[in-house]
Write an enzyme that holds these catalytic residues in place. Structure first.
Site, PDB file in Angstrom:
ATOM      1  N   HIS A  57      -2.998  11.894  -5.509  1.00 21.31           N
ATOM      2  CA  HIS A  57      -3.491  11.565  -4.108  1.00 21.31           C
ATOM      3  C   HIS A  57      -2.703  10.323  -3.549  1.00 21.31           C
ATOM      4  O   HIS A  57      -2.123  10.867  -2.368  1.00 21.31           O
ATOM      5  CB  HIS A  57      -5.033  10.854  -4.624  1.00 21.31           C
ATOM      6  N   GLU A  58      -2.325   9.598  -4.303  1.00 19.79           N
ATOM      7  CA  GLU A  58      -1.265   8.364  -3.744  1.00 19.79           C
ATOM      8  C   GLU A  58      -0.037   8.966  -3.483  1.00 19.79           C
ATOM      9  O   GLU A  58       0.556   8.564  -2.650  1.00 19.79           O
ATOM     10  CB  GLU A  58      -1.320   7.207  -4.650  1.00 19.79           C
ATOM     11  N   HIS A  61       0.089  10.360   0.022  1.00 21.01           N
ATOM     12  CA  HIS A  61       0.271   9.444   0.919  1.00 21.01           C
ATOM     13  C   HIS A  61       1.932   8.770   1.233  1.00 21.01           C
ATOM     14  O   HIS A  61       2.460   8.809   1.858  1.00 21.01           O
ATOM     15  CB  HIS A  61      -0.386   8.116   0.694  1.00 21.01           C
ATOM     16  N   ASP A 153      -9.043   6.020   3.506  1.00 22.26           N
ATOM     17  CA  ASP A 153      -8.285   6.752   4.335  1.00 22.26           C
ATOM     18  C   ASP A 153      -9.061   7.400   5.428  1.00 22.26           C
ATOM     19  O   ASP A 153      -8.461   7.502   6.479  1.00 22.26           O
ATOM     20  CB  ASP A 153      -7.709   8.149   3.492  1.00 22.26           C
TER      21      ASP A 153
END
Length: 359
Positions: A57-58, A61, A153
């Site tokens: 997930h990170e 980004h 987010d």
């Protein structure tokens, strides 16, 4: 723990606390399919895979941010998930939207992939249990992060939308920050409601809800504060913040240097060399720490920090240029000079910090 895509990955010690909690809570379900102590190993594997999903997930980004030229310092996994340390804000609402959306999209993509695997691939019961748990976890992570409030987010998506509509990033940040506070209160209320109808683990629900709500509330408040600080940055002026300074020779006793500064109404002391060129700034902290009875016997030079090139700034420097210059070379004092090279005064970092503290 590694550098995927050149981004350093760190794991906070708090992760191990969560890993133990997840292992203990998940193990009874695993024990229905495999014997102990293997069940504990499988449960620990789930905890590791869960945080691997958070890492994906990170990374989403961070990779999108780097595609837009934004530097990423690191990714850190901690008790509540993870954080991507992106050093600069996206310059347009469209880029803000894409950077924010990348994480939840990947989490939901992992959930869809897990669901597809459960439908299409024959697997042992314990593997099915792991995939089911990870699929549900990624679904929760993706949906939770889409809640409309900073620092989640979804809050960044709200900020991008308001920014696009109003054309003002600061207004968008404040709006998304207040939305985050609403989300935090809602999470706390829902946690309390669920605990009231839950079983023996209701206390854990309350604690977890309070922890998550606190994280969101603090993050939202910090976003609002930073937005206010950003409003102040264009108003920063080195001349306005400067302290008047007196110059003294290196062998001047500290007591005499302080007397001259007080007599001149100056707030700083600059040490000069044989050619009267500034060579250092006397540390205010060191002066305060030196007892008055010792000052006649202490040379001013002994309390002086040598002037590095980055500690000499133009007296005309303002706004973001001033903040960037201070960040490049952290110091307690900076010498301000006129365009002609003459000394104007001294900028004390503490004075600059007080300006931000009032935001």
């Amino acid at each position: 723990m590694g550098r995927p895509f050149g981004i350093p990955i760190y794991v906070s010690p708090t992760w191990f606390i969560v890993a133990i909690v997840i292992t203990v809570m998940f193990e009874p379900q695993v024990a229905q399919h495999v014997q102990r102590p293997v069940s504990y190993l499988v449960a620990l594997t789930y905890a590791v895979l869960l945080y691997a999903s958070v890492l994906v997930h990170e990374i989403g980004h961070s990779v999108v941010a780097r595609c837009f030229g934004l530097p990423v310092r690191a990714i850190t996994l901690h008790i509540l998930g993870g954080v991507s340390e992106i050093e600069e804000e996206p310059r347009t609402p469209g880029r803000e939207f894409l950077v924010a959306a990348a994480g939840p999209v990947l989490s939901l993509g992992l959930a869809v992939g897990g669901y597809a695997a459960l439908l299409l691939v024959p697997m042992p019961d314990v593997t099915v249990l792991l995939i089911e748990a990870l699929t549900l976890a990624n679904l929760i992570v993706g949906v939770f992060n889409l809640l409309p409030g900073l620092p989640l987010d979804g809050g960044r998506l709200v900020r991008a939308a308001v920014w696009k509509i109003t054309g003002r990033q600061r207004t968008a940040t404040v709006a998304a920050g207040w939305a985050g506070r609403v989300v935090a209160v809602t999470v706390l209320i829902l946690g309390a409601a669920l605990s009231a109808t839950g079983g023996g683990e209701r206390w854990l629900t309350v604690i977890w809800a309070a922890l998550v709500a606190s994280f969101i509330w603090v993050g939202a408040g910090e976003a609002i504060r930073v937005a206010r600080i950003r409003d102040r940055i264009p108003l920063l002026n080195a001349r306005a913040l400067a302290r008047r300074a007196v110059s003294v020779a290196q062998d001047t006793p500290l007591a005499e240097a302080v007397r001259r500064a007080q007599e001149a109404g100056a707030g700083a002391i600059v040490v000069v060399g044989r050619d009267d060129d500034p060579v250092g700034i006397v540390s205010e902290t060191a002066v305060i720490a030196t007892p008055e009875h010792r000052r006649p016997w202490v040379d001013t030079a002994s309390l002086t920090r040598t002037l590095d090139p980055g500690m000499i700034l133009s007296a005309d420097i303002t706004g973001e240029d001033l903040v960037a210059a201070v960040n490049r070379v952290p110091a307690s004092e900076y010498l301000l000079v006129e365009p002609t090279g003459e000394m104007y005064g001294v900028l004390v970092a503490q004075d600059l910090a007080k300006t931000f503290a009032r935001a």
